[in-house]
Design an enzyme around this catalytic site. Structure first.
Site, PDB file in Angstrom:
ATOM      1  N   LYS A  36       0.828  -1.213   0.000  1.00 58.21           N
ATOM      2  CA  LYS A  36       0.000   0.000   0.000  1.00 58.21           C
ATOM      3  C   LYS A  36       0.864   1.266   0.000  1.00 58.21           C
ATOM      4  CE  LYS A  36      -3.467   2.170   3.039  1.00 58.21           C
ATOM      5  NZ  LYS A  36      -4.202   2.020   4.310  1.00 58.21           N
ATOM      6  N   ASP A  63      -3.760  -2.097  -1.534  1.00 57.56           N
ATOM      7  CA  ASP A  63      -4.050  -2.331  -0.121  1.00 57.56           C
ATOM      8  C   ASP A  63      -4.508  -3.790   0.031  1.00 57.56           C
ATOM      9  OD1 ASP A  63      -5.288  -2.383   2.411  1.00 57.56           O
ATOM     10  OD2 ASP A  63      -5.920  -0.285   2.231  1.00 57.56           O
ATOM     11  N   ALA A  87       1.687  -5.227   7.264  1.00 57.73           N
ATOM     12  CA  ALA A  87       1.130  -4.966   8.597  1.00 57.73           C
ATOM     13  C   ALA A  87       1.520  -3.568   9.038  1.00 57.73           C
ATOM     14  CB  ALA A  87       1.678  -5.981   9.607  1.00 57.73           C
ATOM     15  N   THR A 131       4.696 -12.580  14.934  1.00 54.77           N
ATOM     16  CA  THR A 131       5.656 -12.076  15.924  1.00 54.77           C
ATOM     17  C   THR A 131       5.616 -12.864  17.235  1.00 54.77           C
ATOM     18  OG1 THR A 131       6.080 -10.152  17.333  1.00 54.77           O
ATOM     19  CG2 THR A 131       3.852 -10.393  16.528  1.00 54.77           C
ATOM     20  N   ASP A 132       6.721 -12.828  17.968  1.00 54.79           N
ATOM     21  CA  ASP A 132       6.741 -13.463  19.301  1.00 54.79           C
ATOM     22  C   ASP A 132       5.887 -12.677  20.301  1.00 54.79           C
ATOM     23  OD1 ASP A 132       8.376 -11.232  19.565  1.00 54.79           O
ATOM     24  OD2 ASP A 132      10.089 -12.300  20.426  1.00 54.79           O
ATOM     25  N   GLU A 133       5.532 -11.422  19.955  1.00 60.42           N
ATOM     26  CA  GLU A 133       4.789 -10.585  20.921  1.00 60.42           C
ATOM     27  C   GLU A 133       3.392 -11.132  21.212  1.00 60.42           C
ATOM     28  OE1 GLU A 133       5.039  -6.397  20.502  1.00 60.42           O
ATOM     29  OE2 GLU A 133       7.136  -6.457  19.880  1.00 60.42           O
ATOM     30  N   TYR A 156      -1.012  -3.627  18.966  1.00 61.87           N
ATOM     31  CA  TYR A 156      -0.280  -4.272  17.868  1.00 61.87           C
ATOM     32  C   TYR A 156      -0.285  -5.789  18.034  1.00 61.87           C
ATOM     33  CZ  TYR A 156       3.760  -6.359  15.537  1.00 61.87           C
ATOM     34  OH  TYR A 156       4.570  -7.193  14.806  1.00 61.87           O
ATOM     35  N   SER A 157       0.165  -6.262  19.195  1.00 61.58           N
ATOM     36  CA  SER A 157       0.298  -7.720  19.339  1.00 61.58           C
ATOM     37  C   SER A 157      -1.074  -8.396  19.360  1.00 61.58           C
ATOM     38  CB  SER A 157       1.127  -8.087  20.570  1.00 61.58           C
ATOM     39  OG  SER A 157       0.637  -7.466  21.731  1.00 61.58           O
ATOM     40  N   LYS A 160      -2.022  -8.798  15.778  1.00 61.12           N
ATOM     41  CA  LYS A 160      -1.276  -9.898  15.150  1.00 61.12           C
ATOM     42  C   LYS A 160      -1.802 -11.247  15.658  1.00 61.12           C
ATOM     43  CE  LYS A 160       1.837  -9.754  12.712  1.00 61.12           C
ATOM     44  NZ  LYS A 160       1.916  -9.667  11.216  1.00 61.12           N
ATOM     45  N   LYS A 195      12.140   2.438  14.892  1.00 60.96           N
ATOM     46  CA  LYS A 195      12.428   1.261  15.711  1.00 60.96           C
ATOM     47  C   LYS A 195      13.772   1.453  16.415  1.00 60.96           C
ATOM     48  CE  LYS A 195       8.734  -0.807  14.042  1.00 60.96           C
ATOM     49  NZ  LYS A 195       8.668  -1.556  12.832  1.00 60.96           N
ATOM     50  N   ASP A 287       8.342   5.358  30.406  1.00 62.21           N
ATOM     51  CA  ASP A 287       8.221   3.987  29.893  1.00 62.21           C
ATOM     52  C   ASP A 287       7.042   3.855  28.928  1.00 62.21           C
ATOM     53  OD1 ASP A 287       8.910   1.376  29.564  1.00 62.21           O
ATOM     54  OD2 ASP A 287       8.639   0.788  31.658  1.00 62.21           O
ATOM     55  N   GLY A 290       2.281  -0.618  29.343  1.00 60.40           N
ATOM     56  CA  GLY A 290       2.122  -2.071  29.117  1.00 60.40           C
ATOM     57  C   GLY A 290       3.371  -2.732  28.551  1.00 60.40           C
TER      58      GLY A 290
END
Ligand code: NAD
Ligand code: DAU
Length: 352
Positions: A36, A63, A87, A131-133, A156-157, A160, A195, A287, A290
């Site tokens: 996209k 898209d 994503a 993802t591992d998340e 996000y997680s 996913k 990132k 921070d 979460g």
């Protein structure tokens, strides 16, 4: 697999995957890249591929939520496999505004799955990159296995995780040939500098503050992006249909140690005469809400079944990555001059 539809191929991992498939992997077929082109997608990444692999590389801006556009692409190129990277991928953005994450990550995957069902007669595989998340957060001990219950903690997680469930359900219900991979943190060339790794490299090169969330004690497992691409291709070729495979780097590190190592390397590779060591640029900031404490991956299933192991050490991978950012100033400048990037940096860190 002769006509692989790659979604999100203009992003970080998708770009590396396409280069890997066209030039290094044992694959001789075509890649059809559908992207996209959100703020994270950069079509310039693949200009070289377009020139060098004219017969084997095709790009369409579309898209993954647009079923009509995708039907035409399936028809036109006789797509026989899908590798779904597309994503929204940045956790912090999902916390500020989750809408696009729900749309692309859940509805987009659903749209692709419906299309795959429509073309099931010609489809060998639907591979879903995850993802591992999705597994949530670990304490000091233990690793995520493929059997670890899903416990996503960010929008996000969670998006996913939803997409993973849909993919699995299409295998169980419709017999769609699927595989899913859940990977840890990637780093390497072409990563968008929102990132952690590229953000720290670029800020440190410019002598800007290095923002570390909380006390910097959160632990991530780092994998060089080409190792991830190799793992995906091995799973696509020989992974058991309907199965999930974890992918990891065997390289756990607290964020503060990661930043320190990048600072020290940059002091060696790109010294700043008369300036203090770059570690002095580190700033502990508010921070992430979460914030998952620790990720660690048990990828023994992938090693036992398909013989995959990561090749790159963190030392060699991070050196390659730093050199890539140093050698690709034009790419960096283009990304950093984008309105999206500038707005995000200001909103998230209060600076430019
Ligand atoms: P990225 O944000 O760099 O790239 C995403 C790409 O998808 C961009 O090119 C963007 O334009 C495209 N895209 C977004 N929405 C789209 C839509 N609706 N239709 C078509 N294209 C769209 O992401 P990345 O870091 O390369 O991650 C790729 C995939 O790998 C994601 O699914 C992510 O969840 C997963 N993953 C990433 C990591 C990591 O460390 N980066 C680790 C594990 C898994
Ligand atoms: O684990 C896989 C995931 O890795 C992927 O699914 C995601 O798409 C990818 O973005 C990445 O998620 P993280 O949230 O782990 O990556 P990020 O680079 O945003 O942050 C890495 C760690 O560094 C995390 O603990 C948060 C911290 N951090 C991040 C930023 C941007 C900071 O301390 N300061 C920062 O400015």
């Amino acid at each position: 697999m002769q006509n692989i539809l790659v979604t999100g191929g203009c992003g970080f991992i998708g770009t590396n995957f396409i280069f890997y498939m066209l030039s290094a992997a044992d694959y001789k077929g075509r890649i059809i890249n559908v992207d996209k082109l959100t703020y994270a997608g950069n079509p310039d990444n693949l200009v070289a591929a377009e020139k060098k692999f004219k017969e084997r590389y095709i790009f369409h801006q579309a898209d993954i939520c647009d079923a009509r556009a995708l039907v035409d692409i399936f028809d036109l190129y006789a797509v026989d496999a899908i590798c779904n990277f597309a994503a929204e991928s940045h956790v912090d953005r999902s916390i500020v505004k989750p809408d696009a994450f729900i749309k692309t990550n859940i509805e987009g995957t659903f749209c692709l799955l419906e299309l795959a069902r429509q073309f099931q007669h010609q489809l060998e595989l639907f591979h879903h990159v995850s993802t591992d998340e999705v597994y949530g957060s670990l304490g000091r001990d233990g690793h995520f296995t493929e059997e670890t219950p899903y416990r996503p903690n960010s929008p996000y997680s969670a998006s996913k995780a939803s997409s993973d469930h849909l993919v699995r359900a299409y295998f169980k219900t419709y017999g769609l040939p699927v595989t899913i991979s859940n990977c840890s943190n990637n780093y390497g060339p072409y990563q968008f500098p929102e990132k952690m790794v590229p953000l720290i490299i670029l800020n440190a090169l410019e002598g800007k503050p290095l923002p570390v969330y909380g006390k910097g004690l959160n632990v991530r497992d780092w994998l060089y992006v080409i190792d991830h691409c190799q793992a995906i291709w091995e799973i696509m070729k020989a992974g058991r249909r309907g199965e999930t495979y974890n992918i990891g780097g065997q390289c756990e590190m607290a964020n503060i140690d990661l930043v320190g190592r990048i600072c020290d390397l940059l002091d060696e590779i790109a010294p700043r005469p008369d300036a203090p060591p770059r570690r002095e640029l580190i700033r502990f900031v508010k921070d992430r809400p979460g914030h998952d404490m620790r990720y660690a991956i048990d990828f023994s299933k992938l090693t036992d079944e398909l013989g995959w192991m990561p090749h790159e050490s963190f030392e060699s991978g991070i050196q390659k990555t730093i050199h890539w950012y140093l050698d690709n100033q034009a790419w960096v400048e283009l990304v950093k001059s984008g309105a999206h990037y500038q707005r995000w940096m200001k909103q998230q860190y209060g600076g430019g």
